[in-house]
Design a protein around this motif. Sequence first.
Motif, PDB file in Angstrom:
ATOM      1  N   GLY A 139     -32.709 -17.440 -16.767  1.00 49.26           N
ATOM      2  CA  GLY A 139     -33.983 -17.073 -16.163  1.00 49.26           C
ATOM      3  C   GLY A 139     -35.058 -16.924 -17.225  1.00 49.26           C
ATOM      4  N   PRO A 140     -36.310 -16.823 -16.781  1.00 51.23           N
ATOM      5  CA  PRO A 140     -37.442 -16.858 -17.713  1.00 51.23           C
ATOM      6  C   PRO A 140     -37.698 -15.560 -18.469  1.00 51.23           C
ATOM      7  CG  PRO A 140     -38.236 -16.562 -15.499  1.00 51.23           C
ATOM      8  CD  PRO A 140     -36.739 -16.767 -15.394  1.00 51.23           C
ATOM      9  N   ARG A 141     -37.082 -14.473 -18.078  1.00 49.77           N
ATOM     10  CA  ARG A 141     -37.407 -13.170 -18.665  1.00 49.77           C
ATOM     11  C   ARG A 141     -36.519 -12.879 -19.878  1.00 49.77           C
ATOM     12  NH1 ARG A 141     -40.993 -10.309 -15.345  1.00 49.77           N
ATOM     13  NH2 ARG A 141     -40.385  -8.437 -16.448  1.00 49.77           N
ATOM     14  N   LEU A 142     -36.871 -13.543 -20.980  1.00 52.39           N
ATOM     15  CA  LEU A 142     -36.164 -13.381 -22.240  1.00 52.39           C
ATOM     16  C   LEU A 142     -37.077 -12.713 -23.255  1.00 52.39           C
ATOM     17  CD1 LEU A 142     -34.588 -16.955 -22.549  1.00 52.39           C
ATOM     18  CD2 LEU A 142     -33.594 -14.935 -21.469  1.00 52.39           C
ATOM     19  N   MET A 143     -36.495 -12.274 -24.348  1.00 49.48           N
ATOM     20  CA  MET A 143     -37.266 -11.707 -25.455  1.00 49.48           C
ATOM     21  C   MET A 143     -36.484 -11.924 -26.746  1.00 49.48           C
ATOM     22  SD  MET A 143     -36.467  -7.634 -25.121  1.00 49.48           S
ATOM     23  CE  MET A 143     -36.719  -7.345 -26.846  1.00 49.48           C
ATOM     24  N   PHE A 144     -37.206 -11.951 -27.859  1.00 43.99           N
ATOM     25  CA  PHE A 144     -36.597 -12.041 -29.186  1.00 43.99           C
ATOM     26  C   PHE A 144     -36.877 -10.772 -29.963  1.00 43.99           C
ATOM     27  CE2 PHE A 144     -36.645 -16.587 -28.437  1.00 43.99           C
ATOM     28  CZ  PHE A 144     -35.534 -17.033 -29.120  1.00 43.99           C
ATOM     29  N   HIS A 145     -35.930 -10.429 -30.829  1.00 39.59           N
ATOM     30  CA  HIS A 145     -36.149  -9.362 -31.801  1.00 39.59           C
ATOM     31  C   HIS A 145     -35.553  -9.828 -33.118  1.00 39.59           C
ATOM     32  CE1 HIS A 145     -36.075  -5.483 -33.810  1.00 39.59           C
ATOM     33  NE2 HIS A 145     -36.974  -5.110 -32.924  1.00 39.59           N
ATOM     34  N   GLN A 146     -36.367  -9.789 -34.163  1.00 39.23           N
ATOM     35  CA  GLN A 146     -35.888 -10.146 -35.500  1.00 39.23           C
ATOM     36  C   GLN A 146     -35.109  -8.964 -36.040  1.00 39.23           C
ATOM     37  OE1 GLN A 146     -36.049 -13.000 -37.439  1.00 39.23           O
ATOM     38  NE2 GLN A 146     -34.765 -11.881 -38.873  1.00 39.23           N
ATOM     39  N   SER A 147     -33.837  -9.188 -36.232  1.00 42.59           N
ATOM     40  CA  SER A 147     -32.947  -8.129 -36.663  1.00 42.59           C
ATOM     41  C   SER A 147     -33.193  -7.727 -38.109  1.00 42.59           C
ATOM     42  CB  SER A 147     -31.520  -8.640 -36.512  1.00 42.59           C
ATOM     43  OG  SER A 147     -30.655  -7.863 -37.278  1.00 42.59           O
ATOM     44  N   ASP A 176     -25.811  -7.408 -37.010  1.00 40.00           N
ATOM     45  CA  ASP A 176     -26.456  -8.492 -36.264  1.00 40.00           C
ATOM     46  C   ASP A 176     -27.055  -9.555 -37.180  1.00 40.00           C
ATOM     47  OD1 ASP A 176     -28.267  -6.607 -37.045  1.00 40.00           O
ATOM     48  OD2 ASP A 176     -29.149  -6.301 -35.085  1.00 40.00           O
ATOM     49  N   ASN A 177     -26.684  -9.562 -38.432  1.00 41.84           N
ATOM     50  CA  ASN A 177     -26.888 -10.674 -39.362  1.00 41.84           C
ATOM     51  C   ASN A 177     -28.325 -11.030 -39.743  1.00 41.84           C
ATOM     52  OD1 ASN A 177     -24.139 -11.086 -39.486  1.00 41.84           O
ATOM     53  ND2 ASN A 177     -24.149 -12.399 -37.690  1.00 41.84           N
ATOM     54  N   SER A 178     -29.266 -10.135 -39.671  1.00 38.00           N
ATOM     55  CA  SER A 178     -30.644 -10.440 -40.062  1.00 38.00           C
ATOM     56  C   SER A 178     -31.147 -11.719 -39.410  1.00 38.00           C
ATOM     57  CB  SER A 178     -30.773 -10.546 -41.584  1.00 38.00           C
ATOM     58  OG  SER A 178     -30.386  -9.353 -42.183  1.00 38.00           O
ATOM     59  N   ALA A 179     -30.861 -11.872 -38.145  1.00 37.61           N
ATOM     60  CA  ALA A 179     -31.185 -13.095 -37.418  1.00 37.61           C
ATOM     61  C   ALA A 179     -32.147 -12.800 -36.280  1.00 37.61           C
ATOM     62  CB  ALA A 179     -29.904 -13.707 -36.856  1.00 37.61           C
ATOM     63  N   PRO A 180     -32.854 -13.838 -35.814  1.00 38.57           N
ATOM     64  CA  PRO A 180     -33.649 -13.659 -34.601  1.00 38.57           C
ATOM     65  C   PRO A 180     -32.705 -13.664 -33.402  1.00 38.57           C
ATOM     66  CG  PRO A 180     -33.850 -15.906 -35.377  1.00 38.57           C
ATOM     67  CD  PRO A 180     -32.988 -15.180 -36.367  1.00 38.57           C
TER      68      PRO A 180
END
Length: 123
Positions: free
Chosen positions: A23-31, A36-40
Amino acid sequence: MVDRVVALPAALRLIAELKAQHGPRLMFHQSGGCCDNSAPNCYLEGELTIGAHDVHLGDIGGVPFYIGAAQYEYWKRTQLIIDVIDGYGGTFSLEGSTGKAFLTRSRLFTDAEWAELQGAGAV
């Protein structure tokens, strides 16, 4: 004005796949690292609470992208460039089962870009 975060074509394709699946309701967080591996990381909206210490850098593929304030201070003079690599990032991110992983690349803003961001109050 220069974007603080951009996505390369492979990342945009993977975002579109995740939207089609979840679905369209996503979000990113830069770790910031650790488990969580310093990843987006890409989440369903609401899976991760965005707080007062998170900074909205912009949107990629129509999805908001956040970074913690401490990480932002460290990276604020760089443009984050979101890419995709083959493999499993070992993260909590939605793409974990796809055989792909989001990856952050970066480049320093030019002096002119940095001045533009400062002039716009975007730092």
